[in-house]
Write an enzyme that holds these catalytic residues in place. Structure first.
Site, PDB file in Angstrom:
ATOM      1  N   LYS A 127       0.899  -1.165  -0.114  1.00 18.30           N
ATOM      2  CA  LYS A 127       0.076   0.026  -0.065  1.00 18.30           C
ATOM      3  C   LYS A 127       0.914   1.242  -0.172  1.00 18.30           C
ATOM      4  O   LYS A 127       1.873   1.286   0.464  1.00 18.30           O
ATOM      5  CB  LYS A 127      -0.876   0.018   1.285  1.00 18.30           C
ATOM      6  CG  LYS A 127      -0.256   0.182   2.526  1.00 18.30           C
ATOM      7  CD  LYS A 127      -0.341   1.923   2.943  1.00 18.30           C
ATOM      8  CE  LYS A 127       0.441   2.347   4.073  1.00 18.30           C
ATOM      9  NZ  LYS A 127       1.631   2.127   4.390  1.00 18.30           N
ATOM     10  N   SER A 170       8.444 -11.772  -1.075  1.00 17.27           N
ATOM     11  CA  SER A 170       7.766 -10.581  -1.328  1.00 17.27           C
ATOM     12  C   SER A 170       8.642  -9.753  -2.319  1.00 17.27           C
ATOM     13  O   SER A 170       9.837  -9.639  -2.410  1.00 17.27           O
ATOM     14  CB  SER A 170       7.700  -9.814   0.218  1.00 17.27           C
ATOM     15  OG  SER A 170       7.124  -8.530   0.139  1.00 17.27           O
ATOM     16  N   GLY A 178      10.144  -2.586   5.957  1.00 17.80           N
ATOM     17  CA  GLY A 178      10.096  -1.416   6.636  1.00 17.80           C
ATOM     18  C   GLY A 178      10.418  -0.238   6.188  1.00 17.80           C
ATOM     19  O   GLY A 178      11.121   0.849   6.399  1.00 17.80           O
ATOM     20  N   GLY A 204       7.573   1.725   4.567  1.00 15.70           N
ATOM     21  CA  GLY A 204       6.236   2.307   4.639  1.00 15.70           C
ATOM     22  C   GLY A 204       5.245   1.778   3.587  1.00 15.70           C
ATOM     23  O   GLY A 204       4.196   2.430   3.369  1.00 15.70           O
ATOM     24  N   GLY A 241       3.734  -1.358   3.663  1.00 19.75           N
ATOM     25  CA  GLY A 241       2.718  -2.061   3.972  1.00 19.75           C
ATOM     26  C   GLY A 241       3.171  -3.395   3.988  1.00 19.75           C
ATOM     27  O   GLY A 241       2.251  -4.490   3.839  1.00 19.75           O
ATOM     28  N   SER A 266       4.319  -5.524   6.272  1.00 24.08           N
ATOM     29  CA  SER A 266       3.912  -6.448   7.388  1.00 24.08           C
ATOM     30  C   SER A 266       2.452  -6.839   7.184  1.00 24.08           C
ATOM     31  O   SER A 266       1.827  -7.941   7.533  1.00 24.08           O
ATOM     32  CB  SER A 266       4.009  -5.801   8.824  1.00 24.08           C
ATOM     33  OG  SER A 266       3.261  -4.562   8.964  1.00 24.08           O
ATOM     34  N   GLU A 309      -1.289  -8.056  12.788  1.00 25.42           N
ATOM     35  CA  GLU A 309      -0.617  -6.652  12.989  1.00 25.42           C
ATOM     36  C   GLU A 309      -0.428  -5.866  14.357  1.00 25.42           C
ATOM     37  O   GLU A 309       0.414  -5.492  14.557  1.00 25.42           O
ATOM     38  CB  GLU A 309      -1.575  -5.708  11.827  1.00 25.42           C
ATOM     39  CG  GLU A 309      -1.330  -5.783  10.453  1.00 25.42           C
ATOM     40  CD  GLU A 309      -0.041  -4.865   9.918  1.00 25.42           C
ATOM     41  OE1 GLU A 309       0.824  -5.335  10.223  1.00 25.42           O
ATOM     42  OE2 GLU A 309      -0.309  -3.602   9.475  1.00 25.42           O
ATOM     43  N   ASP A 334      -3.656  -0.409   6.837  1.00 22.20           N
ATOM     44  CA  ASP A 334      -2.674  -1.249   5.934  1.00 22.20           C
ATOM     45  C   ASP A 334      -3.186  -2.605   5.580  1.00 22.20           C
ATOM     46  O   ASP A 334      -3.114  -2.936   4.428  1.00 22.20           O
ATOM     47  CB  ASP A 334      -1.235  -1.458   6.600  1.00 22.20           C
ATOM     48  CG  ASP A 334      -0.286  -0.118   6.543  1.00 22.20           C
ATOM     49  OD1 ASP A 334      -0.890   0.983   6.429  1.00 22.20           O
ATOM     50  OD2 ASP A 334       0.710  -0.149   6.786  1.00 22.20           O
TER      51      ASP A 334
END
Length: 387
Positions: A10, A136, A141, A143, A145, A147, A193, A204
């Site tokens: 995101k 992935s 880390g 920003g 999204g 996680s 989350e 997110d």
């Protein structure tokens, strides 16, 4: 049989930081995904382990099923279709399991994700031996999204083999969840989350689960489907951010200059509302695609100026802004700021040669670049025979 799930990352298009102070923000999914595959062991495999393989960081963890069973109170193994929060007692048990892994210090940030994995797996599937593989396209880390995409993809894969959702296991290709099942996936992902972030907003995981575009203000979410197909260059400055400190800094500036900052937040609110309005305009309409993109570029530039006035920009962000401005492209930071990622709108008529030049220049600064479509679909799954 194996199930594979993919969940998108995101971006915040407009409104970060100001949303904390009551302004509207607009978030969107991007077509960069986190993938989770799940394969249950069979008696012939003669393996009584739960394995987690994190391919991108070359780490693999495993636990004897007997060890996991012993770590949880009896209630943890009682499968439930109702998303359940991790209790303090269970959190301690999970922490002990994770501590035994001896995760390398350089990758200790992954520990919270492993904890979320253990809770979601044991809650949804109980104590079955299996192998879960994670890959992935999202940098960790930064920003984007990552996680939330992990939690959404994991919850989807785990729920796919339960009676809690209705799916056609013989479907070929990627399959989307129905509305009711998607709600369940999203609620479970939110529990993951919470383990990773403590008190997440839920934005997110909602964007990752449902896809498309979401406008949000004061806890109220509005789902939108854009009539404009946007493409963004996402530049990862590779500078880590301290989100809490950045949010606190904006709050302190608000205390020092309340009237000025109130105007700033009000302006951001207007920008987000206008962006949402443009994205929702039917196509074709009185505004051509080019005209819509030009208006969106102006909104991006104005939002970035307001973010700078909040004090959340960074030298690396400014480097990206100067570089893209040379090519007459509009950019803004996305997320907390202080580094992280920068968005650059790529207009429909922009030549591929220009894009290549921009990327080459940014990468020469040590940045990482991605091109992503904005506002696509949410989480999907596919079924296949394990190799």
């Amino acid at each position: 049989m194996e199930v594979r799930a993919r969940a998108p990352g995101k971006i915040i298009l407009t409104g970060e930081h100001a949303v904390v102070h009551g302004s509207t923000a607009v978030a969107s999914s991007i077509d960069l995904y986190t993938y989770v595959s799940l394969h249950f062991s069979t008696p012939s495999d003669d393996v009584d382990l739960l394995k987690l393989q994190l391919k991108d960081v070359a780490l693999e963890f495993s636990w004897p099923i007997s060890r996991i069973r012993a770590a949880f109170p009896e209630s943890a193994g009682q499968l439930t279709s109702t998303p359940t929060s991790c209790s303090v007692e269970n959190a301690k048990s999970i922490a002990a399991l994770v501590e035994e892994l001896n995760i390398p210090e350089a990758k200790i940030g992954l520990a919270s994700g492993v904890s979320a994995f253990l809770w979601l797996y044991s809650s949804i599937q109980g104590f079955k031996p299996a192998t879960v593989v994670v890959t992935s396209e999202l940098p960790l880390g930064s920003g984007l999204g990552s996680s939330a995409a992990f939690c959404v993809a994991l919850a989807s894969a785990l729920l796919a083999f339960t009676d809690s959702v209705s799916l056609d296991l013989n479907h070929k290709g990627w399959l989307s969840f129905g509305e009711k099942d998607l709600e369940l996936v999203n609620k479970w992902a939110f529990e993951g989350e919470k383990i990773i972030h403590g008190k997440p907003s839920g934005i997110d995981n909602t964007v990752s689960a449902y896809g498309n575009i979401i406008s949000f203000k004061s806890g109220n979410l509005t789902h939108m489907k854009s009539s404009v197909t946007l493409k963004m260059l996402i530049t990862n400055t590779k500078v880590g951010r301290n989100t809490k400190a950045l949010v606190a800094g904006v709050g302190e500036r608000m205390l020092r200059h309340p009237e000025i900052m109130a105007f700033v937040f009000s302006a951001v609110d207007s920008i987000s509302k206008e962006l949402a309005s443009i994205l929702r305009l039917p196509s074709p309409d009185e505004l051509s695609v080019t005209e819509k993109e030009e208006r969106i570029e102006e909104l991006i530039e104005m939002n970035q100026g307001l973010l700078q006035s909040m004090g959340v920009s960074h030298a690396t962000v400014e480097t990206v802004l100067r570089t893209t401005l040379k090519y007459k492209l509009a950019s803004k930071l996305t997320g907390a700021g202080g580094g992280g990622c920068v968005l650059t709108l790529l207009p429909t008529l922009l030549s591929g040669t220009v894009v290549d030049k921009v990327i080459a220049e940014l990468e020469s600064c040590g940045f990482q670049c991605f091109i992503a479509g904005v506002g696509g679909g949410g989480v999907q799954i596919s079924f296949g025979v394990s190799s």
